[in-house]
Scaffold this motif. Structure first.
Motif, PDB file in Angstrom:
ATOM      1  N   VAL A   1       0.759  -1.179  -0.037  1.00  0.00           N
ATOM      2  CA  VAL A   1       0.071  -0.110  -0.079  1.00  0.00           C
ATOM      3  C   VAL A   1       0.882   1.317  -0.077  1.00  0.00           C
ATOM      4  CG1 VAL A   1      -0.358   0.497   2.563  1.00  0.00           C
ATOM      5  CG2 VAL A   1      -2.024   0.847   0.846  1.00  0.00           C
ATOM      6  N   LEU A   2       2.066   1.198   0.613  1.00  0.00           N
ATOM      7  CA  LEU A   2       3.062   2.278   0.301  1.00  0.00           C
ATOM      8  C   LEU A   2       3.271   2.818  -0.935  1.00  0.00           C
ATOM      9  CD1 LEU A   2       5.579   1.343   3.214  1.00  0.00           C
ATOM     10  CD2 LEU A   2       3.645   3.281   3.311  1.00  0.00           C
ATOM     11  N   PHE A   3       3.250   1.749  -1.928  1.00  0.00           N
ATOM     12  CA  PHE A   3       3.380   2.225  -3.218  1.00  0.00           C
ATOM     13  C   PHE A   3       2.278   2.871  -3.848  1.00  0.00           C
ATOM     14  CE2 PHE A   3       6.293  -1.590  -2.691  1.00  0.00           C
ATOM     15  CZ  PHE A   3       7.462  -1.254  -3.477  1.00  0.00           C
ATOM     16  N   LEU A   4       1.124   2.270  -3.530  1.00  0.00           N
ATOM     17  CA  LEU A   4      -0.101   2.954  -3.843  1.00  0.00           C
ATOM     18  C   LEU A   4      -0.116   4.597  -3.486  1.00  0.00           C
ATOM     19  CD1 LEU A   4      -3.044   2.996  -5.051  1.00  0.00           C
ATOM     20  CD2 LEU A   4      -3.894   2.089  -3.098  1.00  0.00           C
ATOM     21  N   ILE A   5       0.168   4.802  -2.157  1.00  0.00           N
ATOM     22  CA  ILE A   5       0.223   5.858  -1.387  1.00  0.00           C
ATOM     23  C   ILE A   5       1.289   6.993  -2.143  1.00  0.00           C
ATOM     24  CG2 ILE A   5       0.872   7.274   0.567  1.00  0.00           C
ATOM     25  CD1 ILE A   5      -0.110   4.746   2.274  1.00  0.00           C
ATOM     26  N   PHE A   6       2.558   6.416  -2.808  1.00  0.00           N
ATOM     27  CA  PHE A   6       3.309   7.144  -3.358  1.00  0.00           C
ATOM     28  C   PHE A   6       2.531   7.636  -4.814  1.00  0.00           C
ATOM     29  CE2 PHE A   6       6.852   7.140  -6.742  1.00  0.00           C
ATOM     30  CZ  PHE A   6       7.562   8.301  -6.199  1.00  0.00           C
ATOM     31  N   TYR A   7       2.278   6.607  -5.679  1.00  0.00           N
ATOM     32  CA  TYR A   7       1.548   7.033  -6.598  1.00  0.00           C
ATOM     33  C   TYR A   7       0.588   7.773  -6.708  1.00  0.00           C
ATOM     34  CZ  TYR A   7      -1.217   5.917 -10.766  1.00  0.00           C
ATOM     35  OH  TYR A   7      -1.690   6.057 -12.310  1.00  0.00           O
ATOM     36  N   LEU A   8      -0.409   7.788  -5.736  1.00  0.00           N
ATOM     37  CA  LEU A   8      -1.530   8.784  -5.395  1.00  0.00           C
ATOM     38  C   LEU A   8      -0.939   9.856  -5.033  1.00  0.00           C
ATOM     39  CD1 LEU A   8      -3.938   6.441  -3.693  1.00  0.00           C
ATOM     40  CD2 LEU A   8      -4.337   7.318  -5.909  1.00  0.00           C
ATOM     41  N   GLY A   9      -0.029  10.146  -4.443  1.00  0.00           N
ATOM     42  CA  GLY A   9       0.638  11.260  -4.222  1.00  0.00           C
ATOM     43  C   GLY A   9       1.384  12.108  -5.239  1.00  0.00           C
ATOM     44  N   VAL A  10       1.957  11.307  -6.236  1.00  0.00           N
ATOM     45  CA  VAL A  10       2.330  11.996  -7.205  1.00  0.00           C
ATOM     46  C   VAL A  10       1.254  12.471  -8.280  1.00  0.00           C
ATOM     47  CG1 VAL A  10       3.565  11.346  -9.815  1.00  0.00           C
ATOM     48  CG2 VAL A  10       4.679  10.529  -7.510  1.00  0.00           C
ATOM     49  N   LEU A  11       0.245  11.533  -8.398  1.00  0.00           N
ATOM     50  CA  LEU A  11      -1.108  12.032  -9.035  1.00  0.00           C
ATOM     51  C   LEU A  11      -1.517  13.382  -8.819  1.00  0.00           C
ATOM     52  CD1 LEU A  11      -3.123   8.930  -9.937  1.00  0.00           C
ATOM     53  CD2 LEU A  11      -2.045  10.270 -11.662  1.00  0.00           C
TER      54      LEU A  11
ATOM     55  N   THR B   1     -10.754  15.293  -6.325  1.00  0.00           N
ATOM     56  CA  THR B   1     -11.380  14.975  -5.131  1.00  0.00           C
ATOM     57  C   THR B   1     -11.088  13.367  -4.768  1.00  0.00           C
ATOM     58  OG1 THR B   1     -12.926  16.624  -5.154  1.00  0.00           O
ATOM     59  CG2 THR B   1     -13.623  14.625  -3.918  1.00  0.00           C
ATOM     60  N   GLY B   2     -11.514  12.755  -6.094  1.00  0.00           N
ATOM     61  CA  GLY B   2     -11.335  11.225  -6.149  1.00  0.00           C
ATOM     62  C   GLY B   2      -9.754  10.769  -5.761  1.00  0.00           C
ATOM     63  N   ILE B   3      -8.835  11.274  -6.140  1.00  0.00           N
ATOM     64  CA  ILE B   3      -7.544  10.951  -5.850  1.00  0.00           C
ATOM     65  C   ILE B   3      -7.230  11.320  -4.481  1.00  0.00           C
ATOM     66  CG2 ILE B   3      -5.180  11.348  -6.399  1.00  0.00           C
ATOM     67  CD1 ILE B   3      -6.058  12.031  -9.235  1.00  0.00           C
ATOM     68  N   PHE B   4      -7.782  12.356  -3.743  1.00  0.00           N
ATOM     69  CA  PHE B   4      -7.598  12.630  -2.568  1.00  0.00           C
ATOM     70  C   PHE B   4      -8.190  11.573  -1.860  1.00  0.00           C
ATOM     71  CE2 PHE B   4      -8.715  15.033   1.428  1.00  0.00           C
ATOM     72  CZ  PHE B   4      -7.490  15.316   1.886  1.00  0.00           C
ATOM     73  N   LEU B   5      -9.451  11.535  -1.934  1.00  0.00           N
ATOM     74  CA  LEU B   5     -10.106  10.308  -1.073  1.00  0.00           C
ATOM     75  C   LEU B   5      -9.541   8.761  -1.294  1.00  0.00           C
ATOM     76  CD1 LEU B   5     -13.895  11.585  -1.825  1.00  0.00           C
ATOM     77  CD2 LEU B   5     -12.516  11.623   0.349  1.00  0.00           C
ATOM     78  N   MET B   6      -9.073   8.572  -2.545  1.00  0.00           N
ATOM     79  CA  MET B   6      -8.398   7.407  -2.480  1.00  0.00           C
ATOM     80  C   MET B   6      -6.887   7.392  -1.803  1.00  0.00           C
ATOM     81  SD  MET B   6      -7.838   5.196  -6.069  1.00  0.00           S
ATOM     82  CE  MET B   6      -9.151   5.870  -6.618  1.00  0.00           C
ATOM     83  N   LEU B   7      -6.378   8.578  -1.957  1.00  0.00           N
ATOM     84  CA  LEU B   7      -5.005   8.476  -1.016  1.00  0.00           C
ATOM     85  C   LEU B   7      -5.458   8.406   0.691  1.00  0.00           C
ATOM     86  CD1 LEU B   7      -2.144   9.224  -0.769  1.00  0.00           C
ATOM     87  CD2 LEU B   7      -2.644  11.356  -0.702  1.00  0.00           C
ATOM     88  N   LEU B   8      -6.567   9.028   0.925  1.00  0.00           N
ATOM     89  CA  LEU B   8      -7.117   8.955   2.433  1.00  0.00           C
ATOM     90  C   LEU B   8      -7.389   7.558   2.843  1.00  0.00           C
ATOM     91  CD1 LEU B   8      -9.217  12.019   2.974  1.00  0.00           C
ATOM     92  CD2 LEU B   8      -6.878  11.619   3.904  1.00  0.00           C
ATOM     93  N   GLN B   9      -8.050   6.777   1.752  1.00  0.00           N
ATOM     94  CA  GLN B   9      -8.468   5.328   1.869  1.00  0.00           C
ATOM     95  C   GLN B   9      -7.169   4.602   1.988  1.00  0.00           C
ATOM     96  OE1 GLN B   9     -11.656   4.476   2.659  1.00  0.00           O
ATOM     97  NE2 GLN B   9     -10.690   2.536   3.138  1.00  0.00           N
ATOM     98  N   ALA B  10      -6.212   4.697   1.147  1.00  0.00           N
ATOM     99  CA  ALA B  10      -5.042   3.875   1.234  1.00  0.00           C
ATOM    100  C   ALA B  10      -4.400   4.224   2.483  1.00  0.00           C
ATOM    101  CB  ALA B  10      -4.197   4.409   0.071  1.00  0.00           C
ATOM    102  N   LEU B  11      -4.412   5.361   3.140  1.00  0.00           N
ATOM    103  CA  LEU B  11      -3.838   5.423   4.330  1.00  0.00           C
ATOM    104  C   LEU B  11      -4.567   4.783   5.561  1.00  0.00           C
ATOM    105  CD1 LEU B  11      -2.845   9.232   4.096  1.00  0.00           C
ATOM    106  CD2 LEU B  11      -1.294   7.327   4.162  1.00  0.00           C
ATOM    107  N   SER B  12      -5.945   4.738   5.423  1.00  0.00           N
ATOM    108  CA  SER B  12      -6.705   3.923   6.156  1.00  0.00           C
ATOM    109  C   SER B  12      -6.375   2.467   6.270  1.00  0.00           C
ATOM    110  CB  SER B  12      -8.191   4.295   5.906  1.00  0.00           C
ATOM    111  OG  SER B  12      -9.017   3.566   6.642  1.00  0.00           O
ATOM    112  N   GLU B  13      -6.261   2.106   5.034  1.00  0.00           N
ATOM    113  CA  GLU B  13      -5.948   0.535   4.912  1.00  0.00           C
ATOM    114  C   GLU B  13      -4.575   0.248   5.497  1.00  0.00           C
ATOM    115  OE1 GLU B  13      -8.109  -1.917   3.582  1.00  0.00           O
ATOM    116  OE2 GLU B  13      -9.416  -0.078   3.657  1.00  0.00           O
ATOM    117  N   PHE B  14      -3.667   1.142   5.375  1.00  0.00           N
ATOM    118  CA  PHE B  14      -2.373   0.935   5.980  1.00  0.00           C
ATOM    119  C   PHE B  14      -2.560   1.099   7.521  1.00  0.00           C
ATOM    120  CE2 PHE B  14       1.761   3.007   7.587  1.00  0.00           C
ATOM    121  CZ  PHE B  14       2.481   2.187   7.108  1.00  0.00           C
TER     122      PHE B  14
END
Length: 168
Positions: free
Chosen positions: A98-108, A143-156
């Motif tokens: 999920v850290l890879f996903l968080i990095f990817y979403l942060g770049v997006l 908004t979708g990217i931000f919410l997905m980033l928050l959800q990825a952090l929640s999963e972490f």
């Protein structure tokens, strides 16, 4: 710290759950737009806006429904070995990946911020015949990217709690 994690998880999951339940009906919006497109092409003059509007509706559907999908665990996963692992090993693997996903979403999010600001500042329009302004869909995407980033952090956070042997 544990209390903050629980509160963060509850808040993010509640927001994404409610929004996901609303957005899942967006499929009917897309069907309606495409149905009108077919009817107008058959019986009237073809509409210029239908194809692009269907694309915008699909972007909103996917971007705002993505966090809900992650929350439900409906995301695609290569399940060659994963299903045989213990819950603790799954939590370790999920916490690392999920850290890879968080990095990817942060770049997006970083790149999307500049694009959205440009669109708002200069009134960017689509280069099609309909020429809609682009800022509304870009704000929805951000908004979708931000919410997905928050959800990825929640999963972490959930994985961290699982590794500690705690429930959420």
């Amino acid at each position: 710290m544990r209390g903050m994690m629980h509160g963060f998880i509850r808040t993010v999951d509640a927001v994404n759950y409610r929004l996901g339940r609303i957005v899942m009906y967006g499929i009917f919006v897309m069907v309606g737009i495409l149905l009108w497109s077919s009817v107008s092409k058959t019986f009237f003059l073809p509409s210029l806006w239908t194809l692009e509007m269907a694309q915008f509706a699909m972007v909103a559907y996917y971007m705002l429904g993505g966090p809900y999908s992650i929350q439900l665990g409906s995301n695609v996963r290569m399940d060659l070995f994963y299903h045989t692992w213990s819950d603790r090993r799954k939590a370790w693997f999920d916490a690392v990946t999920v850290l890879f996903l968080i990095f990817y979403l942060g770049v997006l999010l970083y790149g999307g911020w500049d694009s959205t600001a440009y669109s708002l500042q200069y009134g960017e329009r689509s280069p099609t015949a309909w020429r809609p302004v682009m800022w509304p869909i870009k704000i929805i995407m951000m908004t979708g990217i931000f919410l997905m980033l928050l959800q990825a952090l929640s999963e972490f956070c959930k994985d961290i709690l699982r590794l500690r042997g705690e429930s959420f």
